[in-house]
Design a protein around this motif. Structure first.
Motif, short mmCIF file in Angstrom:
data_model
loop_
_atom_site.label_atom_id
_atom_site.label_comp_id
_atom_site.label_asym_id
_atom_site.label_seq_id
_atom_site.Cartn_x
_atom_site.Cartn_y
_atom_site.Cartn_z
N ILE A 191 0.85 -1.19 0.00
CA ILE A 191 0.00 0.00 0.00
C ILE A 191 0.89 1.24 0.00
O ILE A 191 1.79 1.37 0.83
N VAL A 192 0.61 2.17 -0.93
CA VAL A 192 1.43 3.38 -1.04
C VAL A 192 0.64 4.66 -0.76
O VAL A 192 1.22 5.72 -0.56
N PHE A 193 -0.71 4.58 -0.75
CA PHE A 193 -1.51 5.78 -0.53
C PHE A 193 -2.91 5.38 -0.11
O PHE A 193 -3.47 4.41 -0.63
N VAL A 194 -3.47 6.13 0.82
CA VAL A 194 -4.84 5.90 1.27
C VAL A 194 -5.56 7.25 1.28
O VAL A 194 -5.01 8.25 1.75
N GLU A 195 -6.76 7.27 0.72
CA GLU A 195 -7.59 8.47 0.75
C GLU A 195 -8.93 8.09 1.35
O GLU A 195 -9.55 7.12 0.92
N PHE A 196 -9.34 8.79 2.40
CA PHE A 196 -10.62 8.50 3.02
C PHE A 196 -11.34 9.81 3.29
O PHE A 196 -10.77 10.89 3.14
N PRO A 197 -12.62 9.73 3.69
CA PRO A 197 -13.38 10.96 3.92
C PRO A 197 -12.82 11.76 5.09
O PRO A 197 -12.04 11.25 5.89
N GLU A 198 -13.27 13.00 5.17
CA GLU A 198 -12.84 13.88 6.25
C GLU A 198 -13.83 13.82 7.41
O GLU A 198 -14.99 13.42 7.23
N GLN B 122 -22.30 6.33 3.33
CA GLN B 122 -23.48 5.51 3.15
C GLN B 122 -23.09 4.07 2.87
O GLN B 122 -22.11 3.82 2.15
N THR B 123 -23.87 3.16 3.40
CA THR B 123 -23.64 1.73 3.22
C THR B 123 -23.46 1.39 1.75
O THR B 123 -24.23 1.83 0.90
N ASP B 124 -22.42 0.62 1.46
CA ASP B 124 -22.09 0.11 0.13
C ASP B 124 -21.72 1.19 -0.88
O ASP B 124 -21.62 0.92 -2.07
N GLN B 125 -21.47 2.41 -0.42
CA GLN B 125 -21.06 3.50 -1.31
C GLN B 125 -19.57 3.79 -1.10
O GLN B 125 -19.05 3.63 0.00
N PRO B 126 -18.88 4.24 -2.16
CA PRO B 126 -17.46 4.56 -2.01
C PRO B 126 -17.23 5.62 -0.94
O PRO B 126 -17.99 6.58 -0.82
N MET B 127 -16.18 5.40 -0.15
CA MET B 127 -15.82 6.36 0.90
C MET B 127 -14.35 6.77 0.81
O MET B 127 -13.82 7.40 1.70
N GLY B 128 -13.70 6.38 -0.27
CA GLY B 128 -12.30 6.71 -0.45
C GLY B 128 -11.63 5.71 -1.37
O GLY B 128 -12.31 4.88 -2.00
N THR C 241 -2.43 -1.42 -8.10
CA THR C 241 -3.73 -0.93 -8.52
C THR C 241 -4.26 0.14 -7.57
O THR C 241 -3.71 0.36 -6.51
N VAL C 242 -5.36 0.78 -7.98
CA VAL C 242 -6.12 1.67 -7.11
C VAL C 242 -7.50 1.04 -6.95
O VAL C 242 -8.12 0.65 -7.93
N SER C 243 -7.96 0.94 -5.71
CA SER C 243 -9.27 0.34 -5.43
C SER C 243 -10.11 1.28 -4.60
O SER C 243 -9.59 2.03 -3.77
N ASP C 244 -11.43 1.22 -4.80
CA ASP C 244 -12.35 1.98 -3.96
C ASP C 244 -12.47 1.33 -2.60
O ASP C 244 -12.38 0.10 -2.47
N LEU C 245 -12.72 2.15 -1.60
CA LEU C 245 -13.09 1.69 -0.26
C LEU C 245 -14.58 1.93 -0.13
O LEU C 245 -15.07 2.99 -0.51
N PHE C 246 -15.31 0.96 0.41
CA PHE C 246 -16.76 1.08 0.54
C PHE C 246 -17.15 1.08 2.01
O PHE C 246 -16.61 0.32 2.81
N ILE D 101 -16.28 10.59 12.36
CA ILE D 101 -15.90 11.38 13.54
C ILE D 101 -14.40 11.33 13.81
O ILE D 101 -13.88 12.12 14.60
N LYS D 102 -13.70 10.40 13.15
CA LYS D 102 -12.26 10.27 13.37
C LYS D 102 -11.64 9.59 12.16
O LYS D 102 -12.24 8.68 11.58
N VAL D 103 -10.45 10.05 11.77
CA VAL D 103 -9.70 9.41 10.69
C VAL D 103 -8.31 9.07 11.21
O VAL D 103 -7.79 9.74 12.10
N ASN D 104 -7.74 8.02 10.66
CA ASN D 104 -6.41 7.59 11.07
C ASN D 104 -5.38 8.36 10.24
O ASN D 104 -4.90 7.89 9.22
N GLU D 105 -5.07 9.57 10.70
CA GLU D 105 -4.16 10.44 9.96
C GLU D 105 -2.76 9.87 9.84
O GLU D 105 -2.01 10.26 8.94
#
Length: 132
Positions: free
Chosen positions: A40-47, A53-59, A66-71, A79-83
């Protein structure tokens, strides 16, 4: 063989969810997913404050392959992200159920109830056996 932690709930998209308290769920990707992705070289997630929303992309999660969506496995507000992952995304490879967690979401309802629709560890193990 991938590690599947008992007590967590899983999605068919290879995210895990764990109740942190009665209305908060911690989310990450499974050991199976990180091993399939490779380094893993990069992670993007919501702020913080974003709705998921359930089953929707969140990052997204990017590996050398490859690049894959997170659902999102649940509906709620971040309320918290792993910075720490922004500078050390390899933590997802090293410890996907610990230091590699991604976000925490506050639900409108009960966390245990929201997670009942997800796969148990045993169901996820069967699912990955057919995918692996």
């Amino acid at each position: 063989m991938s590690v599947i932690k008992p007590g967590l709930r899983y999605t068919e998209e290879h995210e895990w969810a764990e109740p942190a308290d009665s209305r908060i769920v911690r989310i990450g990707i499974t050991d199976f997913a990180q091993s399939q992705l490779g380094d893993i070289v990069f992670v993007e997630f919501p702020e913080v404050g974003d709705a998921v929303q359930t089953d929707q992309p969140m990052g997204t999660i990017e590996s050398v392959k490859t690049v894959s969506d997170l659902f999102s496995p649940v509906n709620g507000t971040v309320i918290k992200v792993n910075e720490a992952l922004l500078n050390s995304p390899e933590a997802v490879n090293e410890d996907p159920y610990g230091a590699g967690w991604m976000i925490e979401v506050e639900l409108e309802g009960d966390a245990a109830e929201a997670l009942t629709r997800l796969l148990t560890a045993e169901q996820y193990e069967s699912f990955t056996a057919s995918e692996g």
